[in-house]
Write a protein that holds these residues in place. Structure first.
Motif, PDB file in Angstrom:
ATOM      1  N   ARG A 155     -19.053 -10.939  13.303  1.00 47.91           N
ATOM      2  CA  ARG A 155     -18.967 -12.109  14.189  1.00 47.91           C
ATOM      3  C   ARG A 155     -17.895 -13.094  13.702  1.00 47.91           C
ATOM      4  O   ARG A 155     -17.436 -13.928  14.458  1.00 47.91           O
ATOM      5  CB  ARG A 155     -20.317 -12.820  14.273  1.00 47.91           C
ATOM      6  CG  ARG A 155     -21.336 -12.032  15.079  1.00 47.91           C
ATOM      7  CD  ARG A 155     -22.522 -12.894  15.426  1.00 47.91           C
ATOM      8  NE  ARG A 155     -23.590 -12.151  16.033  1.00 47.91           N
ATOM      9  CZ  ARG A 155     -23.824 -12.104  17.345  1.00 47.91           C
ATOM     10  NH1 ARG A 155     -23.055 -12.751  18.170  1.00 47.91           N
ATOM     11  NH2 ARG A 155     -24.832 -11.402  17.815  1.00 47.91           N
ATOM     12  N   TYR A 156     -17.569 -12.996  12.414  1.00 53.39           N
ATOM     13  CA  TYR A 156     -16.508 -13.820  11.826  1.00 53.39           C
ATOM     14  C   TYR A 156     -16.616 -15.295  12.205  1.00 53.39           C
ATOM     15  O   TYR A 156     -15.687 -15.873  12.764  1.00 53.39           O
ATOM     16  CB  TYR A 156     -15.126 -13.272  12.230  1.00 53.39           C
ATOM     17  CG  TYR A 156     -14.816 -11.930  11.615  1.00 53.39           C
ATOM     18  CD1 TYR A 156     -14.602 -11.808  10.247  1.00 53.39           C
ATOM     19  CD2 TYR A 156     -14.760 -10.780  12.400  1.00 53.39           C
ATOM     20  CE1 TYR A 156     -14.333 -10.574   9.673  1.00 53.39           C
ATOM     21  CE2 TYR A 156     -14.495  -9.545  11.846  1.00 53.39           C
ATOM     22  CZ  TYR A 156     -14.282  -9.452  10.472  1.00 53.39           C
ATOM     23  OH  TYR A 156     -14.010  -8.228   9.917  1.00 53.39           O
ATOM     24  N   CYS A 157     -17.723 -15.909  11.868  1.00 57.32           N
ATOM     25  CA  CYS A 157     -17.936 -17.327  12.207  1.00 57.32           C
ATOM     26  C   CYS A 157     -17.022 -18.253  11.421  1.00 57.32           C
ATOM     27  O   CYS A 157     -16.727 -19.356  11.848  1.00 57.32           O
ATOM     28  CB  CYS A 157     -19.385 -17.714  11.953  1.00 57.32           C
ATOM     29  SG  CYS A 157     -20.557 -16.751  12.915  1.00 57.32           S
ATOM     30  N   CYS A 214     -17.172 -17.706   6.137  1.00 59.54           N
ATOM     31  CA  CYS A 214     -17.971 -16.487   6.287  1.00 59.54           C
ATOM     32  C   CYS A 214     -17.379 -15.407   7.213  1.00 59.54           C
ATOM     33  O   CYS A 214     -17.171 -15.626   8.405  1.00 59.54           O
ATOM     34  CB  CYS A 214     -19.398 -16.823   6.732  1.00 59.54           C
ATOM     35  SG  CYS A 214     -20.460 -15.382   6.513  1.00 59.54           S
ATOM     36  N   ASP A 215     -17.155 -14.255   6.598  1.00 55.97           N
ATOM     37  CA  ASP A 215     -16.706 -13.070   7.335  1.00 55.97           C
ATOM     38  C   ASP A 215     -17.622 -11.894   6.967  1.00 55.97           C
ATOM     39  O   ASP A 215     -17.203 -10.751   6.957  1.00 55.97           O
ATOM     40  CB  ASP A 215     -15.252 -12.732   6.983  1.00 55.97           C
ATOM     41  CG  ASP A 215     -15.029 -12.488   5.493  1.00 55.97           C
ATOM     42  OD1 ASP A 215     -16.007 -12.524   4.710  1.00 55.97           O
ATOM     43  OD2 ASP A 215     -13.872 -12.245   5.099  1.00 55.97           O
ATOM     44  N   LEU A 216     -18.870 -12.233   6.653  1.00 56.04           N
ATOM     45  CA  LEU A 216     -19.773 -11.209   6.125  1.00 56.04           C
ATOM     46  C   LEU A 216     -20.447 -10.368   7.197  1.00 56.04           C
ATOM     47  O   LEU A 216     -21.247  -9.492   6.889  1.00 56.04           O
ATOM     48  CB  LEU A 216     -20.799 -11.853   5.186  1.00 56.04           C
ATOM     49  CG  LEU A 216     -20.147 -12.352   3.878  1.00 56.04           C
ATOM     50  CD1 LEU A 216     -21.138 -13.144   3.047  1.00 56.04           C
ATOM     51  CD2 LEU A 216     -19.567 -11.203   3.060  1.00 56.04           C
ATOM     52  N   CYS A 217     -20.175 -10.651   8.464  1.00 55.75           N
ATOM     53  CA  CYS A 217     -20.445  -9.664   9.506  1.00 55.75           C
ATOM     54  C   CYS A 217     -19.333  -9.821  10.529  1.00 55.75           C
ATOM     55  O   CYS A 217     -18.533 -10.758  10.451  1.00 55.75           O
ATOM     56  CB  CYS A 217     -21.837  -9.802  10.112  1.00 55.75           C
ATOM     57  SG  CYS A 217     -21.969 -10.995  11.442  1.00 55.75           S
ATOM     58  N   VAL A 219     -17.567 -20.091   8.877  1.00 56.77           N
ATOM     59  CA  VAL A 219     -18.161 -21.369   8.480  1.00 56.77           C
ATOM     60  C   VAL A 219     -18.447 -21.334   6.970  1.00 56.77           C
ATOM     61  O   VAL A 219     -18.530 -20.265   6.374  1.00 56.77           O
ATOM     62  CB  VAL A 219     -19.481 -21.659   9.238  1.00 56.77           C
ATOM     63  CG1 VAL A 219     -19.237 -21.772  10.717  1.00 56.77           C
ATOM     64  CG2 VAL A 219     -20.526 -20.598   8.946  1.00 56.77           C
ATOM     65  N   ARG A 225     -21.063 -21.507   4.639  1.00 55.74           N
ATOM     66  CA  ARG A 225     -22.523 -21.416   4.642  1.00 55.74           C
ATOM     67  C   ARG A 225     -23.160 -22.077   3.423  1.00 55.74           C
ATOM     68  O   ARG A 225     -24.373 -22.247   3.376  1.00 55.74           O
ATOM     69  CB  ARG A 225     -22.953 -19.942   4.755  1.00 55.74           C
ATOM     70  CG  ARG A 225     -22.770 -19.407   6.158  1.00 55.74           C
ATOM     71  CD  ARG A 225     -22.985 -17.914   6.224  1.00 55.74           C
ATOM     72  NE  ARG A 225     -24.239 -17.491   5.649  1.00 55.74           N
ATOM     73  CZ  ARG A 225     -24.516 -16.225   5.337  1.00 55.74           C
ATOM     74  NH1 ARG A 225     -23.617 -15.279   5.559  1.00 55.74           N
ATOM     75  NH2 ARG A 225     -25.675 -15.907   4.818  1.00 55.74           N
ATOM     76  N   ALA A 272     -22.972 -21.087  12.274  1.00 54.83           N
ATOM     77  CA  ALA A 272     -23.301 -19.731  11.798  1.00 54.83           C
ATOM     78  C   ALA A 272     -24.246 -19.087  12.817  1.00 54.83           C
ATOM     79  O   ALA A 272     -25.366 -19.568  12.993  1.00 54.83           O
ATOM     80  CB  ALA A 272     -23.970 -19.790  10.432  1.00 54.83           C
ATOM     81  N   VAL A 273     -23.780 -18.047  13.469  1.00 50.91           N
ATOM     82  CA  VAL A 273     -24.602 -17.406  14.509  1.00 50.91           C
ATOM     83  C   VAL A 273     -25.936 -16.940  13.927  1.00 50.91           C
ATOM     84  O   VAL A 273     -26.982 -17.039  14.550  1.00 50.91           O
ATOM     85  CB  VAL A 273     -23.844 -16.223  15.157  1.00 50.91           C
ATOM     86  CG1 VAL A 273     -24.738 -15.457  16.125  1.00 50.91           C
ATOM     87  CG2 VAL A 273     -22.608 -16.727  15.896  1.00 50.91           C
ATOM     88  N   CYS A 274     -25.907 -16.465  12.681  1.00 51.12           N
ATOM     89  CA  CYS A 274     -27.137 -15.960  12.058  1.00 51.12           C
ATOM     90  C   CYS A 274     -28.081 -17.088  11.633  1.00 51.12           C
ATOM     91  O   CYS A 274     -29.236 -16.834  11.292  1.00 51.12           O
ATOM     92  CB  CYS A 274     -26.802 -15.073  10.868  1.00 51.12           C
ATOM     93  SG  CYS A 274     -25.876 -15.940   9.593  1.00 51.12           S
TER      94      CYS A 274
END
Ligand code: SF4
Length: 250
Positions: free
Chosen positions: A49-51, A44-47, A53, A55, A62-64
Motif C-alpha cells: 500500500r506504500y502509505c 512505511c513501505d512494509l506492504c 507514513v 508509524r 496508515a491504512v493498517c
C-alpha cells in the motif's frame, strides 16, 4: 494427498533442523535488520500500500492503523516486519530455536520480503484474487494480482517447497492458501495455474471452502451466498489436473 502438516510450535524441531534466523543471529545481521526495519517504519513501505507514513510517530495515514508496535492477538506478533525482527532477535538471544511461520495476506512489498529473507522458515501467504480489478472492487487494493504473484515468487525463492519431518511437522517452505469465492470471483483457475506453472507443482496448497457472507457482503448479490459444493469440487479438480496434489483440507 498429504495430511495436514502441523505448524503449531513443537517442543523440539526435527533432528538436523536449524531455524533460518540463527545464522543471521550469529553473524550480527539480525540486529542490523532490526535497525534497517525501523528506518522503513518511519517511511512505511512494509506492504504494497506504500502509505509512506512515520508509524513511530502516528497511525494517521496508515491504512493498517498499526503504529510502532505490533498488535498481539492470542498467539504471537501479527502485522509488522519490524516487530517480527525485533521479537525474533530478543527471543533467539533467549534460546528460541523453533521455525518461524509468517502468516500473510500476500500483499507484501519487496522491501518487506527483503528484510525477512533468511529470517522466516515457513511462509503462509494468501492468494486471494487472480484479478486486480476484482481485488480493487471488493478489497480496495491496487495491483493485488501483480503484487501477490511477485510476493509468492520471492517467498518460494527464499524457502522453496514445504518440507515436512517424519512426523508430518512442517519446518521450512511455502504454504499457499486460497479461499474459493462464489461465482468464480477469486479467480481460482488463474491462481492455481500460476502456482503450478510458475511456482512449483510441489507447492503445498490449502484450498478453502469456508467463505460465508458476513457484514456488508450480504448486500453484494454475487458475494451473498456461500460457495457451492460444485464450485469447490471444480476447484479441487482443477488443482489436481494441474498436478497440485499436495493439499490440505481436500
Ligand atoms: S498499510 Fe500499514 S504496513 Fe502497509 S504501507 Fe501502510 S502503514 Fe505500512
Amino acid at each position: 494427498m498429504l495430511s495436514n502438516p502441523a505448524t503449531k510450535p513443537a517442543q523440539k524441531a526435527h533432528a538436523g533442523f536449524q531455524a533460518a534466523y540463527l545464522a543471521l543471529l550469529e553473524s550480527g545481521e539480525l540486529e542490523q535488520r532490526v535497525r534497517i526495519a525501523r528506518r522503513h517504519l518511519q517511511d512505511c513501505d512494509l506492504c504494497a500500500r506504500y502509505c509512506r507514513v512515520d508509524r513511530i510517530r502516528t497511525v494517521q495515514g496508515a491504512v493498517c492503523r498499526i503504529g510502532e508496535r505490533a498488535v498481539v492477538y492470542s498467539y504471537g506478533p501479527h502485522h509488522g516486519e519490524e516487530d517480527v525482527l525485533e521479537a525474533t532477535l530478543i527471543a533467539a538471544h533467549q534460546g528460541l530455536r523453533l521455525p518461524l511461520v509468517y502468516n500473510t495476506g500476500g500483499f507484501d512489498s519487496p522491501e518487506a520480503l527483503a528484510l525477512l529473507d533468511g529470517v522466516i522458515d515457513i511462509y503462509m501467504p494468501d492468494m486471494k484474487y487472480g484479478d486486480s480489478a476484482i481485488a480493487h472492487r471488493y478489497s480496495h487494493v491496487r495491483n493485488y494480482w501483480e503484487v501477490n504473484q511477485a510476493a509468492v515468487r520471492e517467498m518460494h525463492r527464499q524457502v522453496g517447497d514445504l518440507q515436512l519431518d517424519k512426523n508430518g511437522l512442517a519446518y521450512r517452505g511455502l504454504w499457499v492458501r486460497h479461499l474459493v469465492l462464489p461465482n468464480g470471483l477469486a479467480g481460482t483457475g488463474k491462481v492455481l495455474e500460476f502456482i503450478a506453472r510458475e511456482i512449483s507443482t510441489g507447492t503445498y496448497l490449502n484450498l478453502m471452502d469456508q467463505y460465508y457472507p458476513c457484514y456488508r457482503a450480504g448486500g453484494i448479490p454475487e458475494l451473498s451466498r456461500p460457495v457451492s459444493a460444485a464450485e469447490y469440487q471444480e476447484a479441487l479438480a482443477v488443482a489436481l489436473r494441474l498436478g497440485l496434489t499436495r493439499q490440505s483440507g481436500a
